[in-house]
Design an enzyme around this catalytic site. Structure first.
Site, mmCIF file in Angstrom:
data_model
loop_
_atom_site.group_PDB
_atom_site.id
_atom_site.type_symbol
_atom_site.label_atom_id
_atom_site.label_comp_id
_atom_site.label_asym_id
_atom_site.label_seq_id
_atom_site.Cartn_x
_atom_site.Cartn_y
_atom_site.Cartn_z
ATOM 1 N N LYS A 165 -6.479 118.178 34.088
ATOM 2 C CA LYS A 165 -7.457 117.069 34.149
ATOM 3 C C LYS A 165 -8.838 117.511 33.662
ATOM 4 O O LYS A 165 -9.559 116.740 33.035
ATOM 5 C CB LYS A 165 -7.574 116.557 35.592
ATOM 6 N N VAL B 223 -1.396 121.529 41.985
ATOM 7 C CA VAL B 223 -0.386 121.640 43.041
ATOM 8 C C VAL B 223 0.741 122.631 42.741
ATOM 9 O O VAL B 223 1.547 122.907 43.622
ATOM 10 C CB VAL B 223 0.227 120.269 43.407
ATOM 11 N N TYR C 172 0.143 111.509 30.844
ATOM 12 C CA TYR C 172 -0.482 112.284 31.929
ATOM 13 C C TYR C 172 0.543 113.250 32.553
ATOM 14 O O TYR C 172 0.236 114.422 32.825
ATOM 15 C CB TYR C 172 -1.048 111.314 32.981
HETATM 16 N N1 GLU Z 1 1.160 115.945 38.273
HETATM 17 C C1 GLU Z 1 0.622 115.983 39.597
HETATM 18 C C2 GLU Z 1 0.501 114.597 40.177
HETATM 19 O O1 GLU Z 1 0.090 113.709 39.521
HETATM 20 C C3 GLU Z 1 -0.683 116.696 39.593
HETATM 21 C C4 GLU Z 1 -1.304 116.790 40.952
HETATM 22 C C5 GLU Z 1 -2.185 117.976 41.180
HETATM 23 O O2 GLU Z 1 -1.966 119.066 40.674
HETATM 24 O O3 GLU Z 1 -3.136 117.746 41.940
HETATM 25 O O4 GLU Z 1 0.831 114.365 41.294
#
Ligand code: GLU
Length: 352
Positions: free
Chosen positions: A103, A296, A226
């Site tokens: 992000k 995460v 995404y």
């Molecule tokens: N792809 C994960 C989601 O959208 C990323 C979340 C993260 O790393 O905070 O839940």
């Protein structure tokens, strides 16, 4: 972990990996000058690794099924300085999906393309105080995504990526993140497929954004792009270079390529400082004193502006989704390397 709205209604603020063990920082060095030599950094990385490798608190994320397969013993640490010196210890060559850390870089690329004021207006730069995938946060703000580091803001940002098709947007993102890393990044297909099969919540958030008129591209295709960006494979050595690029005014210190403008690096670090560690972003800034961003799968980037970047990986997470060992190692290294941007020493008039 479910990271469901239950966390949003009653967050467990007692279990952050820094808040439950927060000695006052001893700032042996302040944030002026540069990093020490590479031998000293390596010794400190080894010391951080030895201190925290047996720490087994926290849980591996399994709300994306394939992330649940991660070996909780993995622990890698890498530093890259703005002059391009890199050093690593532990599982620094182990590839894992970048997840939420993507992000940061997609935001930087969009900020570079659209400009400071537009991203502030269309995405926002304020912390939500709620979990990264909160639907309630979006409802409470009347559809304002708030910042690019929660899922609502991240998908808004991905929708703003230049290109009129999802293929074009994806090519832009993959190319851009690869330039931050200094080499082509690949997708972890298993993680992508696993998340794509279970990302109904993110699709719902994207649809909700659309209902508020905040989504600039097809919400389901945006969610898919995404999801792919989150599945890009990196190592801690890659993360350190990517972080060092932000520390170096947007110029990759290994390849010498200017990836984004210096002002964009600065804007990106400001957003990371307010919102990089989910609900524990305040704990992080208070204890570590530099911008960071976690994901995460267990990665964290830590950026010391003008000095360099730290990449860490260890899959066990605290209640908000931040790597427990990674946070501890970052705090230790920030103090030992004098990274904290808030620490200063009084000017000595004798010394001039
Ligand atoms: N792809 C994960 C989601 O959208 C990323 C979340 C993260 O790393 O905070 O839940």
């Amino acid at each position: 972990m479910a990271y469901s709205e239950r966390h949003a209604t009653l967050p467990d603020f007692s279990t952050g990996a820094l808040a439950d063990d927060a000695p006052a920082a001893v700032h042996e060095a302040v944030s002026t000058g540069s990093l020490p030599d590479v031998e000293r950094i390596t010794a400190l990385l080894e010391s951080a690794h030895a201190r925290y490798r047996d720490l087994d608190t926290g849980k591996v994320a399994d709300y994306i099924p394939s992330l649940g397969n991660a070996d909780p013993a993995l622990f890698g640490l890498s530093v890259c300085g703005v002059v391009g010196r890199s050093t690593s210890v532990g599982d620094a060559a182990y590839p894992f999906s970048i997840q939420s850390i993507s992000k940061v870089f997609v935001f930087a690329l969009v900020c570079h393309a659209l400009g400071h004021s537009e991203v502030s207006r269309l995405v926002g730069v304020n912390n939500t105080g709620l979990p990264f995938n909160s639907v309630m946060a979006l409802e409470l703000s009347d559809g304002d995504p708030r910042n690019p580091l929660v899922n609502a803001g991240a998908m808004t940002t991905t929708g703003l990526v230049p290109g009129t098709t999802s293929d074009a947007k994806w090519a832009f993102i993959r190319d851009g993140l690869s330039r931050f890393a200094g080499h082509p990044l690949d997708v972890d297909e298993a993680v992508y497929e696993s998340e794509a099969a279970t990302n109904q919540r993110n699709m719902a958030i994207a649809r909700l954004l659309e209902s508020y008129g905040r989504m600039q591209f097809d919400p389901i295709q945006t969610t898919d792009v995404y999801t792919k960006q989150c599945s890009l494979l990196v190592t801690t050595a890659d993360l350190a270079v990517m972080a060092a690029t932000l520390a170096n005014g947007g110029v990759n210190p290994i390849t010498g390529e200017k990836v984004v403008d210096a002002s964009v690096s600065r804007d990106t670090l400001a957003v990371m400082a307010t919102s990089g560690l989910y609900e524990f972003s305040g704990d992080w800034l208070f204890e570590v004193g530099v911008p960071g961003k976690s994901g995460v799968s267990g990665g964290i980037i830590t950026v010391a502006p003008g000095k360099g970047g730290l990449g860490t990986f260890s899959p066990r997470l605290d209640a908000a989704g931040n790597s427990v060992r990674g946070q501890r190692a970052a705090r230790y290294l920030s103090h030992a390397l004098g990274l904290d941007v808030f620490a200063s020493k009084a000017f000595d008039p004798q010394a001039g």
